[in-house]
Every structure is written in structure tokens, then in C-alpha cells.
Scaffold this active site. Sequence first.
Site, PDB file in Angstrom:
ATOM      1  N   MET A  79       0.722  -1.341   0.106  1.00 41.72           N
ATOM      2  CA  MET A  79      -0.048  -0.053   0.133  1.00 41.72           C
ATOM      3  C   MET A  79       0.773   1.141  -0.251  1.00 41.72           C
ATOM      4  O   MET A  79       1.943   1.134   0.171  1.00 41.72           O
ATOM      5  CB  MET A  79      -0.933  -0.277   1.432  1.00 41.72           C
ATOM      6  CG  MET A  79      -1.832  -1.013   1.318  1.00 41.72           C
ATOM      7  SD  MET A  79      -2.988  -1.180   2.664  1.00 41.72           S
ATOM      8  CE  MET A  79      -3.926   0.415   2.483  1.00 41.72           C
ATOM      9  N   HIS A  80       0.344   2.236  -0.141  1.00 41.85           N
ATOM     10  CA  HIS A  80       0.828   3.815   0.122  1.00 41.85           C
ATOM     11  C   HIS A  80       1.622   4.146  -0.900  1.00 41.85           C
ATOM     12  O   HIS A  80       2.138   5.473  -0.986  1.00 41.85           O
ATOM     13  CB  HIS A  80       1.366   3.895   1.253  1.00 41.85           C
ATOM     14  CG  HIS A  80       0.473   3.399   2.522  1.00 41.85           C
ATOM     15  ND1 HIS A  80      -0.871   3.640   2.915  1.00 41.85           N
ATOM     16  CD2 HIS A  80       0.645   2.303   3.445  1.00 41.85           C
ATOM     17  CE1 HIS A  80      -1.244   3.101   3.884  1.00 41.85           C
ATOM     18  NE2 HIS A  80      -0.346   2.335   4.056  1.00 41.85           N
ATOM     19  N   ASP A 235      -2.631  -5.033   0.290  1.00 42.75           N
ATOM     20  CA  ASP A 235      -2.202  -6.441   0.687  1.00 42.75           C
ATOM     21  C   ASP A 235      -2.887  -6.717   1.968  1.00 42.75           C
ATOM     22  O   ASP A 235      -3.258  -7.961   2.085  1.00 42.75           O
ATOM     23  CB  ASP A 235      -0.648  -6.302   0.930  1.00 42.75           C
ATOM     24  CG  ASP A 235      -0.360  -5.247   1.694  1.00 42.75           C
ATOM     25  OD1 ASP A 235      -0.919  -4.340   2.405  1.00 42.75           O
ATOM     26  OD2 ASP A 235       1.330  -5.076   1.843  1.00 42.75           O
TER      27      ASP A 235
END
Length: 484
Positions: A79-80, A235
Site C-alpha cells: 500500500m501507499h 495487501d
Amino acid sequence: MYLGLDLGTSGVKALLIDGDQTVIASATAALDVSRPHDGWSEQEPADWIRATEEAVGRLKASHPADLAATRGIGLSGQMHGATLLDAAGAVLRPCILWNDTRSHQQAARLDADPRFRAITGNIVFPGFTAPKLAWVKDNEPDVFARVAKVLLPKDYLRLWLTGEFISEMSDSAGTSWLVVGARAWSADLLAATDLDESHMPALVEGTDPAGTLKASLAARWGMGGNVVVAGGAGDNAASACGMGAVRGDQAFVSLGTSGVLFAANARYLPNPESAVHAFCHALPETWHQMGVILSATDSLNWLEDITGRSAKELTDELGEQLHAPSGVTFLPYLSGERTPHNDATIRGAFSGLSHQSGRAVLTQAVVEGVAFAFRDSLEALHAAGTDVSRVTAIGGGSRSRYWLKAIATALGIPVDIPADGDFGAAFGAARLGLIAAEKADPLSVCVPPATAETIEPEDGLSQAYEDAYRRYRALYPAIRGVSS
């Protein structure tokens, strides 16, 4: 057949399941992380494509007929990450990853704007996407001026697979630009970082179709036409789909590179003051909370590099029987910490070392330190209104029974070990591919695995662990001013 593609930090995993959700085959390909400066963590998006080609190529070599029968593909991803594209779709710079903390000043600046917490239900953490864009604007203005699209890592993979600029709710909730309760982009928060909705991908639910596999790739992999690519998930939400943690009473603990204590919620329950993440789940009208620690198995990997012994050798040296804490305390803040401190500059530490503190004592302290970090997350979840009465363990670190005993005793709740099988993010992604391709009921597909064994807290050591946890909690404020 249904293919799950999980784009992790250390590699890409491709996993193939059939209509009964039996795992037919899986393959992986490795990725490297570039750390050009302290606190930086980057990857080249081209390497994600290379690794995906390698992993799927291995499936084609080993199971060509099964791969050819693929009807749906689901995506999971770290992520991110900020993947920045120009107007022609070219990558402008290496992707700044989830565990990169360079934007801590920008994150603090955005977090000081009360709209961010009010709209997203979360602290603006340095690892989130919005402060990364603010850092690029402050430090690489020429790059920022050319940004036409911002994609999360798995959604860049989707662009390559389908040609579509699409994301989904669970991953987008970690950007600091999403109205998490309403599941839509916030024009106000985008404007606060000098962006607008034209820079963002379209949004779908994780169970929805989100493009069709390009004919060129379908031909290369021996597949037919009209292979549906699902919205997918970040995830952790994908792992929850794999574990069946999609209802309000289900939780898991993930011992991966980072550590996650994840609880599914039937409603949106923000409480940013606790430093708990409140995100959309991959299923419609479902949310989740999670406490996140940045260095879980990464802490043991660090000790592995220092000692020259493998992580398995280190934990095997502890034996099967859980020991009382030795008095040596380890703070696993090698890359800073999220829950509960939101501190990008804090660093790890050992305390209580003596001449008798050998390798096994250090290993035990690292294992306990990560277990106590999960205890911090459990306390934060309680403060956010979520009761966790038991968890299922997943991730590479869950293969250590000693570590699971330490976690059960530190948390004071049972830890379930799932029956043999692969129930991680790639499996969850494959489930989402099945749901999208067949329009299947998500709750009927995302069921929990059978429990092979339950590890109970060791009551005889509960007080010793409580005392050690109090020492652990006291250490952070003691070193905060001198460790950055």
C-alpha cells in the site's frame, strides 16, 4: 481458473486456484528495495512488471493448461506507494514506498490541517501517499509539475495489464485523499496537496470488474479473451479476504516484513487519536481497523544480518518452551513506528544488556519486542472501539511457534494456526478475481480456513510478560528525545 497476483515489497507472487478454491500452483519472483538515504525506500515500477512476467512465466512453464483456463485475475499490493506518471503514462521517478519516512515533515504539516483526520478518519502518516506528493512538490518541483496521474503500486500493474487507470477502496483509503466513510475521493484534500481528481484513478469496489486483460498479454500467457481483472485490494485487505476476515468478529495478526493486527468492521469506526488505521475493506459496505508496526520480521532479519545466523536458526535456538523475559528489552523501531506513536524519527534500541546477554538473549528480546508492539496495537484497537478476542496468525514469522507463544501471552488471547494451505494476499486476490469474473457472493467465497491448532496464552508467564510490557512501554518516552 483464477489468478491472484500479489505485488509485495520483496517480490511478486502469482497463485492459481480453481473454482473450488483449491490452490493449483504458485510461483514467485524477487524484488529489491533501494535505500539511497536513511529513511528512504524506493523501487522501480519496471521491476514490478519484470517480476510479474517471471512469476506468471513460471506458472505457464509448469501448468500451461491450467493457466490457459484463467477467467479472472485479482490484484493485491503493497500500500501507499507513490507511482508518478506523466501525461504520456511514463514513470517520472522511482516509486516512494510505504516504509519510506522522508516525508515526515510534510505529513505533520498536512495532519495539522483538521480536515484530513475529519475526512479520512486517520492520521496523516509519513508512509501514506499524500505527504509523499507534498515532499516531491517541495524537493522535486520539476517532477511534480509533470505529474498527470498518481497510482498505487498494484494499480500501476493493472495499467500494464489492462490499460485502465482504476483503483479500489481498500488501497485508496491509505492515501490520505479518500473520504473513507463515503468511499470517494475528497476534492478538498486533493486541493490541499495541489492536485485534483483528474490526477486520480477511477474507483471501484475490490470485488468489481476493473478492466480486461490486454489481448497481447492473454496471447503471451496462453489465455483466451475477456479475462476479467478485479478491483483487488491492498495487501492487508487481500490477506483478510484470503483468511475470511470479512465479518465484524474476525481478526488476524500478520507477521510479515511489517506487522499488522487487523480487525474487520461492519461499520466505519474512525479514531485517529489512537493511531489505528480505519480503512475501507475490499468488500462493499465493509471497513476494517488495523494497528501497524513497521518492522516485524524485518527486526529478526536485521539480527540475522548482524549475527550471520538465519532467522530460523535464531528462533530454533530458543527452543519450543516459552521463557520468562530476561530483562533485556528491544524496541523494534528500525524504520520509525506507526501504531501507536506515529513517530518517523524514532529508532530501535536494546535496553538492559549485560555481559551475560548472548545471541539467544538478543533473539528472545527481538521476538518479545515485536510481540509487545502487537500488544500496543491491541490496546489501540480497544481504544478505537474494537474488541479482539482471538486472532489467526499468518505471514512468514508465523512459522515460529515460539513467536506465536510470545504473541499469545503478550496479547492475552488465543492465536489460531490455520490448516495447511496458502491463505495470504495472493490467495485473497485470486478469490477477488473469482468473485469479479463469476459475479459470486463475496461472503460465500471469502470463508475462513479450518483451524489446525490454537496456541493459548501461557498463564504461568502472564505476570512476567505484563511486567516486561510495562518496561517496554516506559522505554519509548525515555529515549524519544535522543534516538532520532
